[in-house]
Structures are given as structure tokens and as C-alpha cells.
Design a protein around this motif. Structure first.
Motif, mmCIF file in Angstrom:
data_model
loop_
_atom_site.group_PDB
_atom_site.id
_atom_site.type_symbol
_atom_site.label_atom_id
_atom_site.label_comp_id
_atom_site.label_asym_id
_atom_site.label_seq_id
_atom_site.Cartn_x
_atom_site.Cartn_y
_atom_site.Cartn_z
ATOM 1 N N ASN A 157 0.807 -1.298 -0.062
ATOM 2 C CA ASN A 157 0.052 0.082 -0.082
ATOM 3 C C ASN A 157 0.853 1.197 -0.016
ATOM 4 O OD1 ASN A 157 -2.071 -1.836 0.038
ATOM 5 N ND2 ASN A 157 -2.385 -1.467 2.161
ATOM 6 N N LEU A 158 1.704 1.490 1.018
ATOM 7 C CA LEU A 158 2.528 2.745 1.068
ATOM 8 C C LEU A 158 3.731 2.790 -0.032
ATOM 9 C CD1 LEU A 158 2.717 2.725 4.888
ATOM 10 C CD2 LEU A 158 0.823 3.712 3.443
ATOM 11 N N GLN A 159 3.797 3.799 -0.625
ATOM 12 C CA GLN A 159 4.697 3.997 -1.671
ATOM 13 C C GLN A 159 6.039 4.757 -1.152
ATOM 14 O OE1 GLN A 159 4.389 2.564 -5.042
ATOM 15 N NE2 GLN A 159 2.762 1.919 -3.672
ATOM 16 N N LEU A 160 7.062 4.358 -1.310
ATOM 17 C CA LEU A 160 8.384 4.894 -0.739
ATOM 18 C C LEU A 160 8.411 6.419 -0.966
ATOM 19 C CD1 LEU A 160 11.081 2.138 -1.226
ATOM 20 C CD2 LEU A 160 10.614 3.062 0.946
ATOM 21 N N THR A 161 8.230 6.663 -2.093
ATOM 22 C CA THR A 161 8.492 8.231 -2.479
ATOM 23 C C THR A 161 7.268 9.169 -1.952
ATOM 24 O OG1 THR A 161 7.383 7.753 -4.743
ATOM 25 C CG2 THR A 161 9.769 7.582 -4.631
ATOM 26 N N GLU A 162 6.246 8.498 -1.783
ATOM 27 C CA GLU A 162 5.126 9.151 -1.171
ATOM 28 C C GLU A 162 4.796 9.231 0.269
ATOM 29 O OE1 GLU A 162 1.631 8.570 -3.593
ATOM 30 O OE2 GLU A 162 2.468 8.102 -5.310
ATOM 31 N N HIS A 163 5.050 8.178 0.745
ATOM 32 C CA HIS A 163 4.659 7.961 2.312
ATOM 33 C C HIS A 163 6.093 7.621 3.109
ATOM 34 C CE1 HIS A 163 1.635 6.605 -0.267
ATOM 35 N NE2 HIS A 163 0.936 7.700 0.456
ATOM 36 N N PRO A 164 7.160 8.330 2.837
ATOM 37 C CA PRO A 164 8.227 7.916 3.735
ATOM 38 C C PRO A 164 8.103 8.049 5.142
ATOM 39 C CG PRO A 164 8.663 9.923 2.756
ATOM 40 C CD PRO A 164 7.528 9.341 2.109
ATOM 41 N N LEU A 191 16.155 5.081 14.272
ATOM 42 C CA LEU A 191 14.533 4.849 14.342
ATOM 43 C C LEU A 191 13.715 5.778 15.142
ATOM 44 C CD1 LEU A 191 14.407 0.952 14.150
ATOM 45 C CD2 LEU A 191 13.989 2.393 12.254
ATOM 46 N N ASN A 192 14.342 6.011 16.282
ATOM 47 C CA ASN A 192 13.919 7.188 17.287
ATOM 48 C C ASN A 192 13.793 8.304 16.726
ATOM 49 O OD1 ASN A 192 13.530 5.356 19.376
ATOM 50 N ND2 ASN A 192 15.664 5.774 20.266
ATOM 51 N N ARG A 193 14.717 8.879 15.931
ATOM 52 C CA ARG A 193 14.731 10.106 15.294
ATOM 53 C C ARG A 193 13.416 10.395 14.132
ATOM 54 N NH1 ARG A 193 20.746 12.584 14.201
ATOM 55 N NH2 ARG A 193 21.526 11.943 16.214
ATOM 56 N N TYR A 194 13.419 9.229 13.688
ATOM 57 C CA TYR A 194 12.170 8.957 12.651
ATOM 58 C C TYR A 194 11.061 9.344 13.272
ATOM 59 C CZ TYR A 194 15.266 7.047 8.808
ATOM 60 O OH TYR A 194 16.065 6.787 7.752
ATOM 61 N N VAL A 195 10.687 8.760 14.247
ATOM 62 C CA VAL A 195 9.370 9.027 15.164
ATOM 63 C C VAL A 195 9.550 10.334 15.741
ATOM 64 C CG1 VAL A 195 7.899 7.909 17.057
ATOM 65 C CG2 VAL A 195 9.205 6.448 15.504
ATOM 66 N N HIS A 196 10.443 10.892 16.462
ATOM 67 C CA HIS A 196 10.315 12.282 17.403
ATOM 68 C C HIS A 196 11.000 13.326 16.819
ATOM 69 C CE1 HIS A 196 8.640 9.319 20.395
ATOM 70 N NE2 HIS A 196 9.961 8.519 20.453
ATOM 71 N N SER A 197 12.095 13.342 16.022
ATOM 72 C CA SER A 197 12.786 14.389 15.560
ATOM 73 C C SER A 197 11.914 15.244 14.615
ATOM 74 C CB SER A 197 13.980 13.987 15.074
ATOM 75 O OG SER A 197 14.700 15.131 14.408
ATOM 76 N N PRO A 198 11.822 16.500 14.650
ATOM 77 C CA PRO A 198 11.096 17.472 13.749
ATOM 78 C C PRO A 198 12.131 17.750 12.513
ATOM 79 C CG PRO A 198 11.876 18.750 15.576
ATOM 80 C CD PRO A 198 12.182 17.417 16.005
ATOM 81 N N ASN A 199 13.428 17.463 12.631
ATOM 82 C CA ASN A 199 14.109 17.823 11.608
ATOM 83 C C ASN A 199 14.930 16.677 10.711
ATOM 84 O OD1 ASN A 199 14.070 20.353 12.253
ATOM 85 N ND2 ASN A 199 15.403 20.325 14.191
ATOM 86 N N PHE A 200 14.404 15.449 11.230
ATOM 87 C CA PHE A 200 15.199 14.307 10.650
ATOM 88 C C PHE A 200 14.319 13.561 9.674
ATOM 89 C CE2 PHE A 200 17.112 9.980 10.809
ATOM 90 C CZ PHE A 200 18.290 10.448 10.782
ATOM 91 N N ALA A 201 14.608 13.915 8.578
ATOM 92 C CA ALA A 201 13.458 13.345 7.488
ATOM 93 C C ALA A 201 13.924 12.215 6.833
ATOM 94 C CB ALA A 201 13.269 14.506 6.346
#
Length: 434
Positions: A322-329, A401-411
Motif C-alpha cells: 500500500n505505502l509508496q516509498l516516494t510518497e509516504h516515507p 529509528l527514534n529520530r524518525y518518530v520523534h525528531s522534527p528535523n530528521f527526514a
């Protein structure tokens, strides 16, 4: 066939309905019906209320003091919730069932007539012949391709090769059949309904072709043991009705040393293996030419999904289809972490790895990795990757993985996410197979 009047409260909505595969319990099965078929369920309920009952008897099988519904789960669910509207999945549906119950004319039934079948092979034969036409939800909903595949995987019934016939033919040629007793073929087909289970006996069936993956003599010996257990009723249909039952039986055989192991796989230099390898390498080459669009590549990982892993399965499907890498990272990065944590917890719970209360994700993963290494399921290189999971400067780390969830600057980037999956895929799969 027996027709019996049964209390509605004694009927159990099937958690292993082929519409959805194995779920955790009756409550989850009812929730699935409304999540996926709410309009149909409302229409069916209105029809039952308008007509003052149902037109077709549910097909049920006795289980202890209750009766599990194998056909008519939607009808039974409507009746159960009309009887107890507060058991509906949400407040909106509760209001709907309260309103519909108020519209019921006359006495609401405590019991309904059901077709009772104790023979589950007969139940499967009935199910196989019934499911046609939806009538906008009032009639039986037609199975889609995935539901049909679930039925075939669970039961082994299809229009293609019969695994039981192939095994019986080879046992006969080797003079290894269980005497004069017949092998229950449908039960054997059910046990070996999917590739992961067949592979444990040392063979594969792909594209209608039977092929040994392990030493033929060892594989035949394992098949003969299964045939004997079935013929002598040491193993019956009820023992292997679901994924956990099949796995338990094969695990017991493995502990006895009956099943082939890694030492029995065909040599890389054998002609049989070379042909298979060439075919697989060709498939891999073709797959690599296709642009990857999802985190989990759309290939068969050989996983089987018991009811207790229903959420894991749903997350897996979202990440694979379902989730596309380029659209839903961002969504993918969060679900990837959730899947990793749930997989680790499943392995800990099933294997008995000792965890301390203060152990965080990295510590738990390392302990799981060491347990997998001791069991010979991963090598030292993979253990090294897992050991580095607690280091923040690594590609795959708890910090990332923690930054993915919690960091506002880690895309998260699609390329980074794909690399992380490729590094962790084998361990996640092993954890889900526990």
C-alpha cells in the motif's frame, strides 16, 4: 447432515473465516466484518429485521460446548448484535442495532436452526461450492482472489497439483506406504497447503511441479512418517486446523529428528541444484530490473500468519503493497519501527529469550540476535550488524529509528529506508516465524 436448534449465544463467529484468514478471537472477527463490509452488514441486518429472520441455516461445527460458524458468519453476527446491541464495535453501530432491534416485530428468537457438521472435510467441500453472488450484501459475499487464496492455502484444495497424490505416488514407488490403511489425502493437503510447510519436509511445489529440495531419502522418510501418523489417526484434522497446529506438529517432528535439516540440502554442485539455482538467479535478475516502489519488495518471503500475528500481518501488507516509498516515507519509517518491535516481541515470547525490565529496543534485538546465532539461524556477520544497532553512527540503529518518530528535523529518505529494510529483513522474518 444434522439440523439442530441452537442458542444464538452458543454460536461463535469464526476467527479463522476464509474472508480474512486467522484473527485473534471472535471480537476481532466481528470488527473485521464491519471494518471491511459495513454497508453489507447494515443491509443484511435491515433485511433480517424486515423479514423477521434468516432464510439460510448457518453451517456450524461443534467445539466444546459451543458451535463455531463456518458459513453464515455475517448472519450470525447480525443476530448476535441485535440480541446484544452494546456488543457492536462502536457507538454508531450500537445505535444502529438498538434502532433495528426496536423495529423487530414479535418475539426475538433465542435460538436458530443450524446445519451441524462434525466432519470438517465435508465443511470444506460445502464452502468450496457455495460462495457465489453478493446481492449487494443481502446474499453471500463473493470471495475475492485473496480470500480464495487464503482458502486454498489453509485447506490445500485447488484445481492444480494434489500434494497428497504426489507424495503417495513416491511412497508407493519406494514401498513406504502405511500398510493397508488409507492416507486421508485432504488432511495431508491441508497440512502441506503452503510452501513453508512443504519445504520443512524437503520438497517444493511451484507452478504445478513437485521437486525435492533436500536429500530424497531423508525427505521420503519424513513423508512416510506423516503418512503413517495420518493413516493411524495419530494426527487428525482438528490437530492441524490452523497455522499454529500445523507448525506445532512439524516442530515436534523436527525435535525428534524426523525432518531434513540444512545438512540434507542439495549440494551446490549437484545437477538438480544447479538447475534450480539458475532458474532462481534468472528470477532475481528480472526482479532487480523492476523499480522498487515499496519498503518490502513484492516477493514471497515464505511467511505464514497465525491469528496471534494479525496486526503484524496488516502492517506487513501496508509496507509491502500500500505505502509508496516516494510518497509516504514518514508513515513507512514509523510502521517499520513498529513492525521491528512487534517482531522482536513475538520472538521473545515464543522462544523464551530472557529480557530484563530495563532492556530497550537495542538490547532486546541484540539478545534475540544471539539466540538466533546459537540456534544456527544467522551467522556472525549478521550478529555483528545487530550488535552495532545500539551505536548512533550506524546506518541501522535504534537512534535512527527514534529520530524518525520523534525528531522534527530528521527526514527519512526512500533510499535509506530501503537499505535499512534490506539489512534487517532476514531477522524480522525469522522473528515472525517463531
Amino acid at each position: 447432515m444434522k439440523i439442530k436448534s441452537i442458542m444464538i449465544s452458543d454460536l461463535v463467529v469464526n476467527r479463522s473465516n476464509d474472508r480474512h484468514g486467522e484473527l485473534e478471537n471472535e471480537t476481532a472477527a466481528i470488527a473485521w466484518l464491519f471494518n471491511q463490509r459495513e454497508t453489507h452488514m447494515r443491509n443484511l441486518t435491515k433485511d433480517i429485521v424486515e423479514k423477521g429472520g434468516i432464510f439460510e441455516m448457518p453451517l456450524v461445527a461443534p467445539e466444546g460446548e459451543k458451535y463455531v460458524v463456518f458459513d453464515g458468519n455475517r448472519r450470525v453476527t447480525s443476530l448476535k448484535l441485535l440480541a446484544s446491541p452494546r456488543k457492536a464495535p462502536n457507538s454508531d453501530l450500537q445505535s444502529f442495532f438498538i434502532d433495528q432491534r426496536a423495529r423487530w416485530t414479535g418475539h426475538f428468537p433465542d435460538t436458530i436452526q443450524c446445519q451441524v457438521e462434525a466432519n470438517r472435510e465435508r465443511i470444506d467441500a460445502i464452502l468450496f461450492r457455495r460462495h457465489t453472488g453478493t446481492q449487494n450484501g443481502v446474499g453471500q459475499s463473493t470471495w475475492d482472489d485473496r480470500m480464495k487464496a487464503t482458502f486454498i492455502e489453509r485447506t490445500g484444495q485447488s484445481n492444480g497439483i494434489s500434494v497428497a497424490d504426489e507424495i503417495e505416488k513416491r511412497l508407493k514407488e519406494a514401498d513406504m506406504l502405511p500398510g493397508s490403511k488409507k492416507i486421508p489425502r485432504s488432511t495431508m493437503n491441508r497440512l502441506l497447503s503452503s510452501e513453508p510447510f512443504r519445504n520443512r519436509l524437503g520438497f517444493s511445489v511451484t507452478k504445478g511441479r513437485f521437486e525435492y529440495t533436500h536429500n530424497e531419502d531423508v525427505s521420503l522418510s519424513a513423508m512416510a512418517r506423516v503418512a503413517n501418523d495420518l493413516a493411524n489417526k495419530k494426527l487428525v484434522l482438528g490437530d492441524i486446523w490452523d497455522v499454529d497446529g500445523k507448525r506445532k506438529y512439524l516442530d515436534d517432528l523436527e525435535r525428534e529428528g524426523v525432518l531434513p535439516n540444512a545438512a540434507h540440502t542439495f549440494s551446490r554442485h549437484s545437477p538438480r541444484h544447479s538447475a534450480v539455482s539458475a532458474k532462481r538467479n534468472k528470477s532475481v535478475t528480472v526482479a532487480r530490473q523492476i523499480k522498487r516502489t515499496t519498503l518490502i519488495p513484492q516477493t514471497d518471503y515464505g511467511l505464514i500468519w497465525p491469528g496471534r500475528l494479525q496486526r503484524h500481518h496488516h502492517i506487513w501488507n501496508e509496507l509491502q503493497f500500500n505505502l509508496q516509498l516516494t510518497e509516504h516515507p514518514n508513515a513507512i519509517s514509523v510502521l517499520f519501527r513498529v513492525l521491528l518491535e512487534l517482531s522482536i516481541e513475538n520472538y521473545i515470547g515464543q522462544s523464551g529469550v530472557i529480557i530484563n525490565d530495563g532492556d530497550k529496543l537495542a538490547a532486546r534485538l541484540i539478545k534475540v540476535g544471539k539466540h538466533l546465532r546459537t540456534a544456527g539461524k544467522i551467522d556472525d556477520k549478521q550478529v555483528g550488524i545487530l550488535t552495532k544497532f545500539q551505536q548512533s553512527d550506524q546506518l541501522v540503529s535504534a537512534d535512527t529509528l527514534n529520530r524518525y518518530v520523534h525528531s522534527p528535523n530528521f527526514a527519512p529518505s526512500p533510499e535509506h529506508l530501503a537499505s535499512m529494510w534490506d539489512s534487517m529483513a532476514s531477522v524480522i522474518c525469522l522473528c515472525l516465524q517463531a
